[in-house]
Design a protein around this motif. Sequence first.
Motif, PDB file in Angstrom:
ATOM      1  N   UNK A  13       0.831  -1.195   0.000  1.00 13.05           N
ATOM      2  CA  UNK A  13       0.000   0.000   0.000  1.00 13.05           C
ATOM      3  C   UNK A  13       0.873   1.257   0.000  1.00 13.05           C
ATOM      4  N   UNK A  14       1.957   1.263   0.760  1.00 10.17           N
ATOM      5  CA  UNK A  14       2.876   2.401   0.781  1.00 10.17           C
ATOM      6  C   UNK A  14       3.552   2.603  -0.557  1.00 10.17           C
ATOM      7  N   UNK A  15       3.923   1.519  -1.215  1.00  7.51           N
ATOM      8  CA  UNK A  15       4.545   1.636  -2.534  1.00  7.51           C
ATOM      9  C   UNK A  15       3.567   2.202  -3.551  1.00  7.51           C
ATOM     10  N   UNK A  16       2.314   1.774  -3.473  1.00 14.82           N
ATOM     11  CA  UNK A  16       1.295   2.286  -4.378  1.00 14.82           C
ATOM     12  C   UNK A  16       1.069   3.779  -4.141  1.00 14.82           C
ATOM     13  N   UNK A  17       1.065   4.196  -2.872  1.00  9.60           N
ATOM     14  CA  UNK A  17       0.888   5.616  -2.555  1.00  9.60           C
ATOM     15  C   UNK A  17       2.051   6.447  -3.079  1.00  9.60           C
ATOM     16  N   UNK A  19       3.941   5.732  -5.649  1.00  8.34           N
ATOM     17  CA  UNK A  19       3.831   5.761  -7.109  1.00  8.34           C
ATOM     18  C   UNK A  19       2.758   6.752  -7.553  1.00  8.34           C
ATOM     19  N   UNK A  20       1.649   6.822  -6.817  1.00 11.23           N
ATOM     20  CA  UNK A  20       0.604   7.775  -7.187  1.00 11.23           C
ATOM     21  C   UNK A  20       1.063   9.211  -6.961  1.00 11.23           C
ATOM     22  N   UNK A  21       1.853   9.470  -5.926  1.00  7.65           N
ATOM     23  CA  UNK A  21       2.397  10.815  -5.717  1.00  7.65           C
ATOM     24  C   UNK A  21       3.348  11.194  -6.845  1.00  7.65           C
ATOM     25  N   UNK A  22       4.103  10.251  -7.349  1.00  3.36           N
ATOM     26  CA  UNK A  22       4.954  10.512  -8.503  1.00  3.36           C
ATOM     27  C   UNK A  22       4.100  10.941  -9.698  1.00  3.36           C
ATOM     28  N   UNK A  23       2.947  10.310  -9.853  1.00  5.79           N
ATOM     29  CA  UNK A  23       2.029  10.700 -10.923  1.00  5.79           C
ATOM     30  C   UNK A  23       1.538  12.122 -10.747  1.00  5.79           C
ATOM     31  N   UNK A  24       1.248  12.530  -9.506  1.00 11.21           N
ATOM     32  CA  UNK A  24       0.831  13.917  -9.249  1.00 11.21           C
ATOM     33  C   UNK A  24       1.933  14.898  -9.638  1.00 11.21           C
ATOM     34  N   UNK A  25       3.171  14.582  -9.282  1.00 11.90           N
ATOM     35  CA  UNK A  25       4.288  15.483  -9.595  1.00 11.90           C
ATOM     36  C   UNK A  25       4.494  15.605 -11.108  1.00 11.90           C
ATOM     37  N   UNK A  26       4.459  14.476 -11.804  1.00  7.62           N
ATOM     38  CA  UNK A  26       4.645  14.502 -13.254  1.00  7.62           C
ATOM     39  C   UNK A  26       3.488  15.244 -13.916  1.00  7.62           C
TER      40      UNK A  26
END
Length: 91
Positions: A13-17, A19-26
Amino acid sequence: DTFAELKAKEIKNGRLAMFSMLGYYVQGLVTGQGPVENWASHIADPFAVNGLTLEIATQYTPSVAMFAAAGKKKAAAPKVDLSDWYGPDRN
């Protein structure tokens, strides 16, 4: 056995979170807007504003002129005095 399973689920779950934050930054770098602004513009016109529209995606891509000027030497950056922030007399 249950603890090990819960531990593995929490790590996934932490890894998924992350990865999703990386999507927000990009997304912010590409569009110049935050996720809420992008969502609102998509809801307003979903067929014109989506992941496949080129108007938004190509707005922030580098141009050929940027690479042509890469050989020129840039002026030196101005020296910034940070003693107010990092000096011994900081409040």
